[in-house]
Design an enzyme around this catalytic site. Structure first.
Site, short mmCIF file in Angstrom:
data_model
loop_
_atom_site.label_atom_id
_atom_site.label_comp_id
_atom_site.label_asym_id
_atom_site.label_seq_id
_atom_site.Cartn_x
_atom_site.Cartn_y
_atom_site.Cartn_z
N LYS A 26 0.82 -1.00 0.20
CA LYS A 26 0.19 0.08 0.01
C LYS A 26 0.63 1.03 -0.05
O LYS A 26 1.99 1.02 0.31
CB LYS A 26 -1.08 0.00 1.30
CG LYS A 26 -2.01 0.90 1.56
CD LYS A 26 -2.85 0.36 2.49
CE LYS A 26 -3.81 1.89 2.50
NZ LYS A 26 -4.51 1.54 3.67
N SER A 49 -10.39 1.11 2.42
CA SER A 49 -9.06 2.43 1.63
C SER A 49 -7.48 1.33 1.11
O SER A 49 -7.29 2.12 -0.15
CB SER A 49 -8.14 3.83 2.43
OG SER A 49 -7.55 3.36 3.69
N SER A 107 -9.76 -0.57 7.32
CA SER A 107 -9.05 -0.67 5.29
C SER A 107 -8.57 -1.68 5.18
O SER A 107 -7.92 -2.28 3.39
CB SER A 107 -8.27 0.36 5.17
OG SER A 107 -8.99 1.83 5.09
N1 GLN Z 1 -13.13 4.11 5.95
C1 GLN Z 1 -13.06 3.97 7.20
C2 GLN Z 1 -12.55 5.29 7.31
O1 GLN Z 1 -13.02 5.95 5.90
C3 GLN Z 1 -11.40 3.25 7.58
C4 GLN Z 1 -10.46 3.60 6.62
C5 GLN Z 1 -9.19 2.90 7.40
O2 GLN Z 1 -9.02 1.94 8.22
N2 GLN Z 1 -7.53 3.49 7.29
O3 GLN Z 1 -12.28 6.13 8.07
#
Ligand code: GLN
Length: 470
Positions: A78, A153, A177
């Site tokens: 990532k 994400s 994410s």
């Molecule tokens: N979807 C969640 C957010 O927008 C989780 C993001 C993440 O785990 N980095 O914060």
């Protein structure tokens, strides 16, 4: 074999060890898939030019039998995890030219184990989102249906594995994410116990929530990656000491289902009936299913969307045009800060910095941040109470399968609802695993989430492997 990119890590290791396949051939095969599919799917932001050289080095080690456990296995990173000398941009304009000056500890461990780091994958900017739509470099499309999101994400990492462009990947999980994009793309994703995997070299989003974790095609493969990266690290003050890493708990027998929570949150019908099927499959494997309660879980999302932006506002203060990344010059220092951040950050990032600054400001701190921290404590205690009766907890990973690109873009609140089942584990620091559980009526991947007690990461792999067996 044509479909080398679709091999499991386990199978690839056997072929590599037996000399039936070289690391270079395997790397070339993955690169070919990327070349074929990335133009449409946008899973990778960059393929590293030294991947082939690393594969040749792995082949030398495989020959002399000095190879590590991941020798010759192509993996994706990532874009918020540092690999020395490579660009790491967190899919943000503000860091678009930033080059890492050191390896993240997890990356260093992967390299030492012989893995080939193929490239960096797309994500929501600074890991904020559930769709990869918040990337400054375009959305990642779902390999199962390119009209749909890959999730986020870590959408790029999930899609890279699902399309055969890597045998595994690393992502980061602050509120889901890793697990949510894994679920959307039909692959396995795991968030370790907080402190299991070093955060050194991971760009901080919510420091009390963030964990690096693996993506793979099978639970066993995810465990192989986990075993390499889950090490104590003196560079991360929250890294668990060795004495606390021993296996916690015994054999898993009882799995709890927070029925009221699962059924009260507007979960899609197909997802719910697939979840019930999954519970049946677990029962058939000898687990007993028990109804449990997590009375405060319904406050998890609200608490998360206060605590996380608060930490975001502090962590992102460092991107000021002076210390890191792009600079847009203004008349004086303040103007430079404002221009740099105003132009460098995307909309969602700015929204969260504003929210976080607000909830932490004098006069509002007790009303918001203090309350959210109180709720976090109760959520944690709910889990502790539940784990006195069961060894793990099951929920769907997401309330519905992958949604259409653009569907939730104008409504941040509906996007935040995506995280309903995943955020509780982050708030409580618990390990959680997402395992593919079948397909929806439209043929989209669905997933089961398993949550284990603190430090009982191993239990997740045990249950996950049993669940996968047909
Ligand atoms: N979807 C969640 C957010 O927008 C989780 C993001 C993440 O785990 N980095 O914060």
């Amino acid at each position: 074999m044509n479909d080398l990119g679709m091999l499991t890590i386990r199978h690839a290791r056997e072929l590599l060890a037996g000399g039936e396949l070289s690391a270079l051939e395997l790397t070339e095969a993955c690169l070919k898939e990327v070349e074929k599919k990335n133009g449409e799917l946008n899973a990778y932001l960059e393929v590293f030019d030294d991947a082939r050289a690393a594969a040749k080095e792995a082949d030398r080690k495989l020959k002399t039998r000095t190879a590590g456990p991941l020798a010759g296995i192509p993996l994706a990173l990532k874009d918020n995890i540092l690999s020395k000398g490579k660009v790491a941009s967190a899919a943000s304009k503000i860091l678009s030219g930033y080059r890492a000056t050191y390896d993240a500890t997890a990356v260093k461990l992967l390299k030492e184990a012989g893995a080939i780091v193929l490239g960096r994958t797309n994500m929501d900017e600074f890991a904020m989102g559930s769709s990869t739509v918040n990337s400054a470099f375009g959305v990642t499309k779902n390999p199962h249906d390119p009209a749909r999101v890959a999730g986020g994400s870590s959408g790029g990492s999930a899609a890279a594995v699902a399309m055969g462009g890597a045998l595994g990947a690393l992502g980061s999980d602050t509120g889901g994410s890793i697990r949510q994009p894994a679920a959307f793309c039909g692959v396995v994703g795991m968030k370790p116990t907080y402190g299991m995997v070093s955060r050194f070299g991971l760009m901080a989003m919510g420091s009390s929530l963030d964990q690096i974790g693996p993506f793979a095609k099978t639970v066993e493969d995810a465990e192989t990656i986990f075993d390499v990266i889950a090490r104590h690290d003196s560079f991360d003050s929250t890294s668990l000491p060795d004495a606390m890493r021993a296996r916690a708990g015994g054999k898993t027998k009882a799995i709890g289902v927070p029925k009221a929570f699962v059924e009260s949150e507007g979960v899609d019908k197909g997802t719910l009936s697939n979840f019930k099927e999954s519970l049946g499959r677990l029962e058939a494997k000898g687990f007993s299913i028990k109804e449990i309660e997590l009375p405060h879980a319904r406050y998890a999302l609200a608490a998360y969307y206060i605590i996380m932006p608060a930490e975001v506002s502090a962590n992102l203060a460092r991107y000021d045009g002076v210390r890191y990344g792009e600079r847009v010059k203004g008349g004086d220092l303040l103007a430079t800060y404002m221009k740099t951040r105003g132009e460098g950050f995307g909309k969602e990032t700015r929204r969260r910095i504003l929210l976080g600054t607000y909830v932490l400001s004098a006069g509002y701190y007790d009303a918001y941040y203090g309350k959210a921290m109180g709720a976090r404590g109760r959520i944690k205690r709910d889990f502790e109470e539940a784990f006195r009766h069961v060894d793990a907890i099951a929920t769907p990973t997401t309330p519905s399968p992958a949604f259409m690109i653009g569907e939730k873009a104008k409504d941040p609140l509906s996007m935040y609802l995506e995280d309903i089942f995943t955020v509780p584990a982050n708030l409580a620091g618990l390990p959680a695993l997402s395992v593919p559980s079948g397909k929806s009526a439209e043929g989209l991947p669905l997933s089961l989430q398993l949550i284990a007690p603190y430090r009982a990461d191993r239990a997740l792999f045990d249950i996950g492997k049993a669940f996968e067996e047909r």
